[in-house]
Design a protein around this motif. Structure first.
Motif, PDB file in Angstrom:
ATOM      1  N   TYR A  13       0.928  -0.911  -0.111  1.00 29.10           N
ATOM      2  CA  TYR A  13      -0.135   0.076  -0.065  1.00 29.10           C
ATOM      3  C   TYR A  13       0.810   1.189  -0.067  1.00 29.10           C
ATOM      4  O   TYR A  13       1.442   0.842   1.152  1.00 29.10           O
ATOM      5  CB  TYR A  13      -1.476  -0.028   1.146  1.00 29.10           C
ATOM      6  CG  TYR A  13      -2.004  -1.538   1.441  1.00 29.10           C
ATOM      7  CD1 TYR A  13      -3.144  -1.184   0.467  1.00 29.10           C
ATOM      8  CD2 TYR A  13      -1.596  -2.705   1.722  1.00 29.10           C
ATOM      9  CE1 TYR A  13      -4.285  -2.325   0.218  1.00 29.10           C
ATOM     10  CE2 TYR A  13      -2.569  -3.323   1.304  1.00 29.10           C
ATOM     11  CZ  TYR A  13      -3.244  -3.425   0.411  1.00 29.10           C
ATOM     12  OH  TYR A  13      -4.775  -3.751   1.473  1.00 29.10           O
ATOM     13  N   TRP A  14       0.550   1.873  -0.838  1.00 32.21           N
ATOM     14  CA  TRP A  14       2.310   3.266  -1.063  1.00 32.21           C
ATOM     15  C   TRP A  14       1.479   4.957  -0.560  1.00 32.21           C
ATOM     16  O   TRP A  14       0.107   5.160  -0.420  1.00 32.21           O
ATOM     17  CB  TRP A  14       1.965   3.206  -2.866  1.00 32.21           C
ATOM     18  CG  TRP A  14       2.428   2.209  -2.986  1.00 32.21           C
ATOM     19  CD1 TRP A  14       1.700   1.027  -4.092  1.00 32.21           C
ATOM     20  CD2 TRP A  14       3.413   1.511  -2.976  1.00 32.21           C
ATOM     21  NE1 TRP A  14       2.170   0.594  -3.997  1.00 32.21           N
ATOM     22  CE2 TRP A  14       3.426  -0.412  -3.146  1.00 32.21           C
ATOM     23  CE3 TRP A  14       5.029   1.075  -1.923  1.00 32.21           C
ATOM     24  CZ2 TRP A  14       4.397  -0.970  -3.425  1.00 32.21           C
ATOM     25  CZ3 TRP A  14       5.639  -0.029  -2.134  1.00 32.21           C
ATOM     26  CH2 TRP A  14       4.987  -0.636  -2.543  1.00 32.21           C
ATOM     27  N   SER A  16      -0.118   8.474  -0.673  1.00 32.59           N
ATOM     28  CA  SER A  16      -1.611   9.223  -1.030  1.00 32.59           C
ATOM     29  C   SER A  16      -1.227  10.331  -0.293  1.00 32.59           C
ATOM     30  O   SER A  16      -1.006  10.613   0.805  1.00 32.59           O
ATOM     31  CB  SER A  16      -2.308   8.233  -1.275  1.00 32.59           C
ATOM     32  OG  SER A  16      -2.950   7.819   0.047  1.00 32.59           O
ATOM     33  N   THR A  55     -13.534  -2.642  -1.960  1.00 29.08           N
ATOM     34  CA  THR A  55     -12.442  -2.234  -2.467  1.00 29.08           C
ATOM     35  C   THR A  55     -13.071  -0.511  -2.701  1.00 29.08           C
ATOM     36  O   THR A  55     -14.069  -0.424  -2.399  1.00 29.08           O
ATOM     37  CB  THR A  55     -11.079  -2.953  -2.453  1.00 29.08           C
ATOM     38  OG1 THR A  55     -12.245  -3.106  -4.476  1.00 29.08           O
ATOM     39  CG2 THR A  55     -11.259  -3.701  -2.834  1.00 29.08           C
ATOM     40  N   SER A  59      -7.418   0.806  -9.083  1.00 34.37           N
ATOM     41  CA  SER A  59      -5.969   0.991  -8.424  1.00 34.37           C
ATOM     42  C   SER A  59      -5.171   1.249  -9.918  1.00 34.37           C
ATOM     43  O   SER A  59      -6.106   0.965 -10.829  1.00 34.37           O
ATOM     44  CB  SER A  59      -5.605   0.479  -7.827  1.00 34.37           C
ATOM     45  OG  SER A  59      -4.104   0.751  -7.501  1.00 34.37           O
ATOM     46  N   GLU A  60      -4.268   3.009  -9.613  1.00 34.94           N
ATOM     47  CA  GLU A  60      -3.567   2.881 -10.933  1.00 34.94           C
ATOM     48  C   GLU A  60      -2.484   3.199 -10.271  1.00 34.94           C
ATOM     49  O   GLU A  60      -1.125   3.105  -9.459  1.00 34.94           O
ATOM     50  CB  GLU A  60      -3.988   4.108 -11.087  1.00 34.94           C
ATOM     51  CG  GLU A  60      -3.509   4.613 -12.005  1.00 34.94           C
ATOM     52  CD  GLU A  60      -3.612   6.304 -12.950  1.00 34.94           C
ATOM     53  OE1 GLU A  60      -3.189   7.214 -12.514  1.00 34.94           O
ATOM     54  OE2 GLU A  60      -4.450   6.600 -13.668  1.00 34.94           O
ATOM     55  N   CYS A  61      -1.729   2.416 -10.768  1.00 35.92           N
ATOM     56  CA  CYS A  61      -0.247   1.732 -10.809  1.00 35.92           C
ATOM     57  C   CYS A  61       0.561   3.337 -10.764  1.00 35.92           C
ATOM     58  O   CYS A  61       0.219   4.313 -11.294  1.00 35.92           O
ATOM     59  CB  CYS A  61       0.674   0.956 -12.243  1.00 35.92           C
ATOM     60  SG  CYS A  61       2.533   1.716 -11.799  1.00 35.92           S
ATOM     61  N   ARG A  62       1.054   3.633  -9.426  1.00 37.98           N
ATOM     62  CA  ARG A  62       1.486   5.127  -9.346  1.00 37.98           C
ATOM     63  C   ARG A  62       2.826   4.821 -10.283  1.00 37.98           C
ATOM     64  O   ARG A  62       3.652   6.444  -9.514  1.00 37.98           O
ATOM     65  CB  ARG A  62       2.456   4.883  -7.861  1.00 37.98           C
ATOM     66  CG  ARG A  62       1.018   4.310  -6.249  1.00 37.98           C
ATOM     67  CD  ARG A  62       0.806   5.556  -6.593  1.00 37.98           C
ATOM     68  NE  ARG A  62      -1.092   5.810  -5.157  1.00 37.98           N
ATOM     69  CZ  ARG A  62      -0.697   5.415  -4.645  1.00 37.98           C
ATOM     70  NH1 ARG A  62      -1.375   4.408  -4.994  1.00 37.98           N
ATOM     71  NH2 ARG A  62      -2.208   5.213  -3.115  1.00 37.98           N
ATOM     72  N   ASN A  68      -4.428  -1.049 -12.034  1.00 38.88           N
ATOM     73  CA  ASN A  68      -3.806  -2.159 -10.989  1.00 38.88           C
ATOM     74  C   ASN A  68      -4.713  -2.883 -10.538  1.00 38.88           C
ATOM     75  O   ASN A  68      -4.250  -3.010  -9.459  1.00 38.88           O
ATOM     76  CB  ASN A  68      -2.735  -1.501 -11.134  1.00 38.88           C
ATOM     77  CG  ASN A  68      -1.742  -2.537 -10.644  1.00 38.88           C
ATOM     78  OD1 ASN A  68      -1.565  -3.116 -11.352  1.00 38.88           O
ATOM     79  ND2 ASN A  68      -0.985  -2.319  -9.693  1.00 38.88           N
ATOM     80  N   SER A  70      -8.503  -3.804  -8.108  1.00 36.64           N
ATOM     81  CA  SER A  70      -9.653  -2.987  -7.719  1.00 36.64           C
ATOM     82  C   SER A  70      -9.772  -4.191  -6.218  1.00 36.64           C
ATOM     83  O   SER A  70     -10.733  -4.036  -5.580  1.00 36.64           O
ATOM     84  CB  SER A  70     -10.692  -3.129  -8.148  1.00 36.64           C
ATOM     85  OG  SER A  70     -11.386  -4.285  -8.552  1.00 36.64           O
ATOM     86  N   GLU A  72      -8.318  -7.225  -3.156  1.00 34.76           N
ATOM     87  CA  GLU A  72      -7.237  -7.174  -2.161  1.00 34.76           C
ATOM     88  C   GLU A  72      -7.226  -8.487  -2.689  1.00 34.76           C
ATOM     89  O   GLU A  72      -7.761  -9.400  -1.789  1.00 34.76           O
ATOM     90  CB  GLU A  72      -8.004  -6.555  -1.179  1.00 34.76           C
ATOM     91  CG  GLU A  72      -7.385  -5.230  -0.296  1.00 34.76           C
ATOM     92  CD  GLU A  72      -7.579  -4.315   0.353  1.00 34.76           C
ATOM     93  OE1 GLU A  72      -7.136  -3.831   0.817  1.00 34.76           O
ATOM     94  OE2 GLU A  72      -9.131  -4.897   1.156  1.00 34.76           O
ATOM     95  N   PRO A  81      -2.170  -5.150  -1.957  1.00 37.01           N
ATOM     96  CA  PRO A  81      -3.811  -4.748  -3.406  1.00 37.01           C
ATOM     97  C   PRO A  81      -3.954  -5.937  -4.181  1.00 37.01           C
ATOM     98  O   PRO A  81      -2.004  -6.345  -4.332  1.00 37.01           O
ATOM     99  CB  PRO A  81      -3.355  -3.615  -3.500  1.00 37.01           C
ATOM    100  CG  PRO A  81      -2.083  -3.153  -2.773  1.00 37.01           C
ATOM    101  CD  PRO A  81      -1.822  -4.840  -1.945  1.00 37.01           C
TER     102      PRO A  81
END
Length: 132
Positions: A13-14, A16, A55, A59-62, A68, A70, A72, A81
């Motif tokens: 988890y990144w 944000s 969720t 999600s979008e790749c950072r 990417n 949705s 888990e 994720p």
């Protein structure tokens, strides 16, 4: 009845705007990471069990901005994720060593159960098909 299971540990988890103290995947890129080991970790991550949680959507790749996932996934110890395998496989994002070793140990067990086994030693790995 009391739930005695240990809590799942979050990985992948990144940072944000809502979670600025979480890691940035760009800081974990390791272009020298052994390709075979990286692929084994990616296979482990992609093979997780769908967690029964809702969720917040796709999600979008950072790193590359591709869609990417949705979901888990979990192995009963970690929760991550769905797109974490993409970071590992496509961007060489190397997770902390304790997680890499956990994944490799899990993969060794899976390979043994499916007639494959892996021997690690001296910085080299070899996979052998068992005929038994």
């Amino acid at each position: 009845m009391e739930d005695l299971r240990p809590p799942l540990r979050l990985i992948g988890y990144w940072s944000s705007a809502d979670t600025p103290d979480w890691p940035n995947p760009n800081d974990w890129v390791d272009l020298d990471w052994d390709d075979r080991e990286r692929e084994l970790v990616a296979i482990y991550l992609a093979g997780g069990i769908h967690a029964p949680y809702a969720t917040a959507g796709p999600s979008e790749c950072r790193i590359c901005k591709q869609a990417n996932g949705s979901l888990e996934l979990t192995d009963g110890t970690y929760l991550w994720p769905e797109g974490l395998a993409h970071y590992v496989r496509d961007h060489s994002v190397r997770l902390p060593e304790v997680i890499v070793q956990h994944a490799l140990k899990w993969m060794d067990g899976w390979m043994a159960k499916t007639g494959m086994w892996t021997r690690h030693g001296g910085g080299r790995s070899a996979t052998v098909q068992c005929d038994a």
